[in-house]
Design an enzyme around this catalytic site. Sequence first.
Site, PDB file in Angstrom:
ATOM      1  N   TYR A 126      -6.483   1.191   6.464  1.00  0.00           N
ATOM      2  CA  TYR A 126      -5.290   1.563   5.701  1.00  0.00           C
ATOM      3  C   TYR A 126      -4.108   0.725   6.179  1.00  0.00           C
ATOM      4  O   TYR A 126      -3.885   0.583   7.393  1.00  0.00           O
ATOM      5  CB  TYR A 126      -4.967   3.044   5.881  1.00  0.00           C
ATOM      6  CG  TYR A 126      -5.973   3.960   5.226  1.00  0.00           C
ATOM      7  CD1 TYR A 126      -5.814   4.373   3.897  1.00  0.00           C
ATOM      8  CD2 TYR A 126      -7.094   4.413   5.918  1.00  0.00           C
ATOM      9  CE1 TYR A 126      -6.741   5.206   3.290  1.00  0.00           C
ATOM     10  CE2 TYR A 126      -8.023   5.243   5.316  1.00  0.00           C
ATOM     11  CZ  TYR A 126      -7.849   5.637   4.003  1.00  0.00           C
ATOM     12  OH  TYR A 126      -8.774   6.448   3.401  1.00  0.00           O
ATOM     13  N   SER A 127      -3.351   0.188   5.234  1.00  0.00           N
ATOM     14  CA  SER A 127      -2.137  -0.542   5.585  1.00  0.00           C
ATOM     15  C   SER A 127      -1.145   0.410   6.242  1.00  0.00           C
ATOM     16  O   SER A 127      -0.945   1.530   5.771  1.00  0.00           O
ATOM     17  CB  SER A 127      -1.495  -1.154   4.333  1.00  0.00           C
ATOM     18  OG  SER A 127      -2.348  -2.099   3.744  1.00  0.00           O
ATOM     19  N   CYS A 331       0.332  -6.395  -2.537  1.00  0.00           N
ATOM     20  CA  CYS A 331      -0.557  -5.361  -1.999  1.00  0.00           C
ATOM     21  C   CYS A 331      -0.781  -4.289  -3.060  1.00  0.00           C
ATOM     22  O   CYS A 331       0.170  -3.760  -3.627  1.00  0.00           O
ATOM     23  CB  CYS A 331       0.026  -4.741  -0.736  1.00  0.00           C
ATOM     24  SG  CYS A 331      -1.104  -3.622   0.121  1.00  0.00           S
ATOM     25  N   GLU A 371      -3.157  -8.877  -0.252  1.00  0.00           N
ATOM     26  CA  GLU A 371      -4.057  -7.859   0.303  1.00  0.00           C
ATOM     27  C   GLU A 371      -4.298  -6.838  -0.816  1.00  0.00           C
ATOM     28  O   GLU A 371      -3.480  -5.959  -1.052  1.00  0.00           O
ATOM     29  CB  GLU A 371      -3.435  -7.190   1.526  1.00  0.00           C
ATOM     30  CG  GLU A 371      -4.395  -6.313   2.305  1.00  0.00           C
ATOM     31  CD  GLU A 371      -3.793  -5.841   3.622  1.00  0.00           C
ATOM     32  OE1 GLU A 371      -3.062  -4.828   3.602  1.00  0.00           O
ATOM     33  OE2 GLU A 371      -4.010  -6.498   4.646  1.00  0.00           O
ATOM     34  N   TYR A 373      -7.251  -4.314  -3.181  1.00  0.00           N
ATOM     35  CA  TYR A 373      -8.460  -3.517  -3.006  1.00  0.00           C
ATOM     36  C   TYR A 373      -8.946  -2.998  -4.348  1.00  0.00           C
ATOM     37  O   TYR A 373      -8.249  -3.100  -5.349  1.00  0.00           O
ATOM     38  CB  TYR A 373      -8.186  -2.335  -2.058  1.00  0.00           C
ATOM     39  CG  TYR A 373      -6.874  -1.632  -2.310  1.00  0.00           C
ATOM     40  CD1 TYR A 373      -6.772  -0.664  -3.294  1.00  0.00           C
ATOM     41  CD2 TYR A 373      -5.720  -1.962  -1.589  1.00  0.00           C
ATOM     42  CE1 TYR A 373      -5.572  -0.017  -3.539  1.00  0.00           C
ATOM     43  CE2 TYR A 373      -4.512  -1.326  -1.823  1.00  0.00           C
ATOM     44  CZ  TYR A 373      -4.449  -0.355  -2.799  1.00  0.00           C
ATOM     45  OH  TYR A 373      -3.250   0.279  -3.049  1.00  0.00           O
TER      46      TYR A 373
END
Length: 373
Positions: A126-127, A331, A371, A373
């Site tokens: 997790y960021s 992100c 980044e 996902y």
Amino acid sequence: MGCCAIAPERIRFGKGAFHYKSSNVVTGKRVVSIRSEATTDTPVKKAEKVSKKNEEGVITNRYRPKEPYTGKVLLNTKITADDAPGETWHMLFSHQGEIPYREGQSVGVIADGTDKNGKPHKVRLYSIASSALGDLGNSETVSLCVKRLVYTNDAGEVVKGVCSNFLCDLKPGSEVKLTGPVGKEMLMPKDPNATVIMLATGTGIAPFRSFLWKMFFEKHDDYKFNGLAWLFLGVPTTSSLLYQEAHTLKKFLLISSSFSNPSISKEINPLFVEFDRMKVKAPENFRVDYAISREQANEKGEKMYIQTRMAQYAPELWELLKKDNTFVYMCGLKGMEKGIDDIMVSLAAKDGIDWFDYKKQLKKAEQWNVEVY
């Protein structure tokens, strides 16, 4: 972005070799340093690359899945409205200074229990959503921004994400197994005068919250942000906007009252009305634009996704991307980069530039960081 071809270390004239002393070549906005003591027999060492990011001394993988750190939950609260399509939670863990992370890094979480094969759950990354000092300003906490994953599969069964539901259900005082910190891709630029463009969808806001706290809510002897921070945040509904509500202030103050926060400005509370306060605090240095896809549309009637909002500023963004001190960070959901590429292709073409080649140059220069996902 200016560039030039530098001649080889030896320039041959017939059978001889031409040798030159150290000098600087100015190419557009860049100064290229040339060092040479070349001979026909001695190879020239390649200059070591110096990162533009806050990378010096960064720590990675202090804690690994086989030997995680056990932290304690100090706060866990929902930060989306009750009618939002899905829940997002902000959680604060104590690490007693044992996980010294930087803004832009991530930590791993191992959910309690075992999987269907009786093995421990795998680590999930997790960021980090807090600055290196943490929400309490004592360098002993780490915060996450987590969306509870619940969906219906093809068989009509309700499926719950193991780690996200484990995290969202944690109560203050509970223990949580942490690994890391990890990652260097999303580290902040060192230049305090940089232009930092942040593109986030949903919980992709996490690393940018860490950036913005350092830029606008903290006081550092060795860092004062004087550049431009421009945030684009995409969410489905107004009720999904993150860090805009004050309904959790009372809980936060109960936790933070027992800690000293010497580096954090007293002007920042309430905690969850953050971006508006940043605009008031630094109107010349901070811009924020929202893309609320289910409620907003552009002049063509198209849904307002993050790339749709950016298109309204496309010429200005392109001019910023031509500068050597502009850094883009992205992100969130994987598909967002394609939409942004679509905007930039035509703009770059007007200047006779191939966008995808140019983006490669930006990546090489650490100015395009992704980044997803």
